[in-house]
Design a protein around this motif. Structure first.
Motif, short mmCIF file in Angstrom:
data_model
loop_
_atom_site.label_atom_id
_atom_site.label_comp_id
_atom_site.label_asym_id
_atom_site.label_seq_id
_atom_site.Cartn_x
_atom_site.Cartn_y
_atom_site.Cartn_z
N GLN A 1 28.19 62.48 96.53
CA GLN A 1 28.23 63.93 96.34
C GLN A 1 29.67 64.44 96.35
N LEU A 2 30.43 64.09 97.37
CA LEU A 2 31.82 64.54 97.45
C LEU A 2 32.65 63.99 96.29
N SER A 3 32.36 62.77 95.88
CA SER A 3 33.11 62.17 94.76
C SER A 3 32.86 62.93 93.46
N ILE A 4 31.59 63.29 93.21
CA ILE A 4 31.27 64.05 92.00
C ILE A 4 31.89 65.44 92.06
N TYR A 5 31.82 66.08 93.21
CA TYR A 5 32.40 67.41 93.36
C TYR A 5 33.92 67.38 93.19
#
Length: 239
Positions: free
Chosen positions: A159-163
């Protein structure tokens, strides 16, 4: 809303990685998973914080946002709903005091992004982005704290990587760190962001996206922990 298999976000990808049948049920068949007390509380608190960051004020304003955002779905009785409401209000009261004592320069709150990647359009909404010295930003995702979070969780968070990709590619921001803000404990767990990880994230999006397009249903997730175990025809834990 019309289902678009070429429009991806973290929730869709996560659902497919957890179980292709979960992805099909929610996103293809559009049946949705039922709310629980914990999911309704989390959504209500997130919405209240998003509104507060958009229009900062005093504690009364924050609680008013919470009242307006309150979701009643998922509770078995009015008493249970009130118990969870009070729980969320207490979390917000403590967060507000903490935020006054540790102010941040919030650049974005509930900020949506979209960027093209090969045949797909990658979309998402970020809870909070803070300005940092030197013109960089820190990406924060609010978590209620129902589950423990640590630096390993941050390092491995899709999630953090995509954001972070969304911040860099769609919003043209230089990301210096990403992490979680745990609302129940008022703790921030963050790590420096490494842009060299972006290719691995994109490769995972590509591989998963192709399987989603092919509707590859060759595996099944953990039925006992699934939110739709009582409704999914493929469930091994319907009882």
């Amino acid at each position: 809303m019309i289902f678009d298999p070429l429009e991806l976000n973290y929730s869709k990808i996560r659902a497919y990685l957890d179980c292709p049948f979960l992805y099909r049920y929610i996103y293809v068949e559009r049946k949705f998973a039922p709310q629980t007390p914990f999911s309704s509380l989390g959504l209500s608190v997130h919405e209240a914080l998003g509104r507060y960051h958009a229009r900062p004020g005093d504690l009364g304003d924050l609680i008013a946002h919470y009242e307006d955002a309150w979701l009643h779905q998922g509770y078995s009785t009015p008493q249970e709903s009130m118990e969870f409401y009070k729980r969320g209000a207490l979390v917000l009261e403590k967060w507000w005091t903490h935020f006054q004592e540790h102010p941040a320069q919030v650049l974005y709150s509930e900020k949506s992004f979209a960027f093209p990647f090969e045949k797909w359009l990658i979309k998402g909404t970020i809870d909070r982005v803070d300005r940092q010295p030197g013109g960089t930003v820190e990406l924060l995702d609010y978590k209620m704290g129902f589950e423990d979070r640590n630096e390993w969780d941050v390092a491995g968070s899709l999630q953090l990587s995509i954001y972070a990709l969304g911040l860099a590619r769609a919003l043209k921001q230089k990301v210096s760190s990403t992490g979680y803000f745990i609302l129940s404990s008022l703790q921030k767990v963050s790590l420096p962001y490494d842009p060299s990880s972006e290719e691995a994230t994109l490769a995972l999006i590509r591989a998963t996206g192709e399987k989603m397009l092919a509707m590859d249903m060759s595996r099944k997730g953990a039925c006992a922990r699934c939110a739709i175990r009582k409704f999914c025809p493929e469930s091994e834990a319907r009882d």
